[in-house]
Scaffold this motif. Structure first.
Motif, mmCIF file in Angstrom:
data_model
loop_
_atom_site.group_PDB
_atom_site.id
_atom_site.type_symbol
_atom_site.label_atom_id
_atom_site.label_comp_id
_atom_site.label_asym_id
_atom_site.label_seq_id
_atom_site.Cartn_x
_atom_site.Cartn_y
_atom_site.Cartn_z
ATOM 1 N N SER A 93 66.351 61.642 6.333
ATOM 2 C CA SER A 93 65.456 60.580 6.780
ATOM 3 C C SER A 93 64.989 59.757 5.585
ATOM 4 O O SER A 93 64.992 60.233 4.448
ATOM 5 N N SER A 94 64.593 58.522 5.868
ATOM 6 C CA SER A 94 63.984 57.676 4.843
ATOM 7 C C SER A 94 62.992 56.740 5.516
ATOM 8 O O SER A 94 63.061 56.517 6.722
ATOM 9 N N GLN A 105 66.938 59.100 0.461
ATOM 10 C CA GLN A 105 66.815 59.877 1.685
ATOM 11 C C GLN A 105 66.394 61.316 1.382
ATOM 12 O O GLN A 105 66.779 61.891 0.385
#
Lengths: 116, 116
Positions: A93-94, A105
């Motif tokens: 995720s980012s 990320q």
């Protein structure tokens, strides 16, 4: 603690038996993604999501489904697993996607799937 | 399409010595990010260092530094004073600054062994 959590970490199953790998992040990130890692091939993107209810195919989407009904969760679904989906899977995720994103990320700890 | 190449499948270094891992990439873009990730036996993906293409200065993080040669499309990682804990698989990765996928394009990895 900021993290991306994947479950299970290990799974051995049989061909055709539907399975779901869960991914959850507690950082309020908009962007989430799934990768698979295979020897000699590095990591390749399966699916990604820009935000809730927005998903799109990556480079190797065949045989996989995803959903993004909530911002924090991004499950990977194998409706009818086959042996060629035996691999190490990572969720990442980012904060943002595209031009708004200058942050690296965050990766989960990986899920080792074996399909017999 | 962008590609990332790591031509050294395996490398070995003596403890306290210096080692350089090579990475080349192909792109027609002028702005992008480059990353080195470390994957120890625990399978975690740990960000080691990041370089933004528009910055000419090479990134450094403690014992880790890069030699970024934009014209040559080369992005090597130098590990100084190698430690036993540096033993891991190292992945080089590329990401566009434009577009919407946030996709990381990975090389195939270099397995680094550190000899005591």
């Amino acid at each position: 603690e900021a993290q991306v959590t994947q479950n299970p970490r290990y799974l051995i199953t049989v061909t055709g038996k539907k399975l779901t790998v869960t991914c959850s992040q507690n950082m309020n990130h908009e962007y989430m993604s799934w990768y698979r890692q295979d020897p000699g091939l590095g990591l390749r993107q399966i699916y990604y999501s820009m935000n809730v209810e927005v998903t799109d195919k990556g480079d190797v989407p065949e045989g996989y489904k995803v959903s993004r009904k909530e911002k924090r969760n991004f499950p990977l679904i194998l409706e009818s697993p086959s042996p060629n989906q035996t691999s190490l899977y990572f969720c990442a995720s980012s904060p943002h996607a595209g031009q708004l994103s200058n942050q690296p990320q965050h990766f989960g700890d990986g899920t080792r799937l074996s399909i017999l | 399409a962008q590609t990332v190449t790591q031509s050294q499948p395996e490398m070995s270094v003596q403890e306290a010595e210096t080692v350089t891992l090579s990475c080349t990439y192909d792109t027609s873009e002028s702005d992008y990010y480059l990353f080195w990730y470390k994957q120890p036996p625990s399978r975690q993906m740990i960000l080691v260092i990041r370089q933004e293409a528009y910055k000419q200065q090479n990134a450094t993080e403690n014992r880790f530094s890069v030699n970024f040669q934009k014209a040559a499309k080369s992005f090597s990682l130098k590990i100084s004073d190698s430690q036993l804990g540096d033993a891991a698989m190292y992945f080089c990765a590329y990401r566009s600054t434009g577009g919407a996928t946030n996709k990381l394009i990975f090389g195939t990895g270099t397995l680094l062994a550190v000899q005591p």
